[in-house]
Scaffold this active site. Structure first.
Site, PDB file in Angstrom:
ATOM      1  N   LYS A  15     -60.177 -62.689 -60.162  1.00 53.68           N
ATOM      2  CA  LYS A  15     -59.783 -64.106 -60.306  1.00 53.68           C
ATOM      3  C   LYS A  15     -58.614 -64.199 -61.290  1.00 53.68           C
ATOM      4  O   LYS A  15     -57.781 -63.292 -61.330  1.00 53.68           O
ATOM      5  CB  LYS A  15     -60.992 -64.951 -60.709  1.00 53.68           C
ATOM      6  CG  LYS A  15     -62.199 -64.674 -59.795  1.00 53.68           C
ATOM      7  CD  LYS A  15     -63.354 -65.588 -60.015  1.00 53.68           C
ATOM      8  CE  LYS A  15     -64.493 -65.205 -59.066  1.00 53.68           C
ATOM      9  NZ  LYS A  15     -65.632 -66.106 -59.147  1.00 53.68           N
ATOM     10  N   GLU A 100     -63.554 -70.884 -54.486  1.00 54.49           N
ATOM     11  CA  GLU A 100     -62.716 -71.587 -55.476  1.00 54.49           C
ATOM     12  C   GLU A 100     -61.460 -72.132 -54.815  1.00 54.49           C
ATOM     13  O   GLU A 100     -60.960 -73.197 -55.187  1.00 54.49           O
ATOM     14  CB  GLU A 100     -62.400 -70.637 -56.639  1.00 54.49           C
ATOM     15  CG  GLU A 100     -63.631 -70.446 -57.524  1.00 54.49           C
ATOM     16  CD  GLU A 100     -63.806 -69.052 -58.096  1.00 54.49           C
ATOM     17  OE1 GLU A 100     -62.818 -68.304 -58.186  1.00 54.49           O
ATOM     18  OE2 GLU A 100     -64.953 -68.711 -58.453  1.00 54.49           O
ATOM     19  N   GLY A 174     -70.791 -67.284 -60.457  1.00 51.59           N
ATOM     20  CA  GLY A 174     -70.548 -67.502 -61.877  1.00 51.59           C
ATOM     21  C   GLY A 174     -71.663 -68.263 -62.578  1.00 51.59           C
ATOM     22  O   GLY A 174     -71.487 -68.751 -63.689  1.00 51.59           O
TER      23      GLY A 174
HETATM   24  P1  13P Z   1     -69.462 -63.848 -59.914  1.00 52.85           P
HETATM   25  O1  13P Z   1     -69.817 -62.422 -59.629  1.00 52.85           O
HETATM   26  O2  13P Z   1     -68.801 -64.033 -61.260  1.00 52.85           O
HETATM   27  O3  13P Z   1     -70.601 -64.776 -59.675  1.00 52.85           O
HETATM   28  O4  13P Z   1     -68.320 -64.263 -58.864  1.00 52.85           O
HETATM   29  C1  13P Z   1     -68.540 -64.003 -57.516  1.00 52.85           C
HETATM   30  C2  13P Z   1     -67.275 -64.240 -56.797  1.00 52.85           C
HETATM   31  O5  13P Z   1     -66.823 -65.352 -56.680  1.00 52.85           O
HETATM   32  C3  13P Z   1     -66.577 -63.069 -56.256  1.00 52.85           C
HETATM   33  O6  13P Z   1     -65.569 -63.454 -55.386  1.00 52.85           O
END
Ligand code: 13P
Length: 252
Positions: A15, A100, A174
């Site tokens: 990200k 997202e 997340g």
């Molecule tokens: P997390 O592992 O931080 O929950 O994020 C997952 C994700 O969006 C991977 O693309």
């Protein structure tokens, strides 16, 4: 095709995190470790680092991908990057329709499929994300959402040569809340049935990952599910030790 013949994928989605120096350090550290040879390891850094990390990982088992793409090849699209640019940077994969992107930046499945199709036209493998929100889950609409998002996100895509799908329930991203292995298996096998409805038995070749609060403690039971072909990892992929621990625990 047996699920065992689909090579497992461990994918790190960084990200909007890590400095250029930290990103390079991460890759150098990974390159010094022995990775199990029968898995595929993908790293999706911020776009600015694609070229450098692709150079560093050339001829290694680590492959680099972009987090986003625009479907036009060039033109007046301020801030966007195109498939030829991603290709020139040496990246071989691109995430399309991460939740997202869908929920913060308003991407629809129609946009997602155009992005994925443009990637494939350039020989870049799209990793298409699909998943229900908490409201949809609480309303009992999970399967309906997975059906319609799968079908519309795949509309402009070819099963051949390759695409990857990730099931990422929005409520698990997340948040520290992970889908149970039963829920992940149920949703992913349902997505595979949708793929089968359009492409028949090619559905058995396509890898479908789970994403959403994956960590070293839950990876083993998730990846043991017959339809779960790997993991797309956010937070726990930001440091090489925890990413490696996930790989180790997921390949025991
Ligand atoms: P997390 O592992 O931080 O929950 O994020 C997952 C994700 O969006 C991977 O693309």
């Amino acid at each position: 095709m047996e699920s065992g013949s689909r090579r497992k994928i461990f994918a790190a989605n960084w990200k909007m995190n890590l400095s250029a120096a930290k990103a390079e350090q991460f890759i150098q550290e990974m390159l010094s470790l022995d990775l199990p040879s029968d898995i595929q390891v993908l790293v999706f850094p911020p776009a600015l680092y694609l070229q450098r990390l692709s150079e560093l990982t050339a001829n290694s088992q680590i492959e680099i991908g972009a987090q986003n793409i625009y479907w036009e090849r060039s033109g007046a699209y301020t801030g966007e990057i195109s498939a030829p640019m991603i290709d020139e940077a040496g990246a071989k994969f691109v995430i399309c329709g991460h939740s997202e992107r869908r929920h913060i930046f308003g991407e629809s499945s129609e946009m997602v499929t155009r992005k994925a199709g443009a990637a494939q036209d350039e020989g870049i493998v799209p990793l298409i994300c699909i998943g229900e929100t908490l409201e949809e889950r609480n309303a009992g609409e999970t399967l309906e959402v997975l059906q319609s998002d799968t079908l519309s996100s795949l509309a402009a895509v070819d099963p051949d040569p390759e695409l990857i799908i990730a099931y990422e329930p929005v409520w698990a991203i997340g948040t520290g809340l992970t889908a149970t292995p039963e829920d992940a298996e149920k949703s992913i096998s349902y997505i595979r049935e949708q793929v089968r409805s359009i492409w028949g038995d090619l559905a058995d070749k396509i890898r479908i990952l789970y994403g959403g609060s994956v960590n070293a403690d839950n990876i083993a039971e998730l990846i043991a599910c017959p339809n779960v072909d790997g993991a797309l990892i956010g937070g726990a992929s930001l440091n090489p030790d925890s990413f490696m621990e996930i790989i180790r625990n997921g390949t025991k």
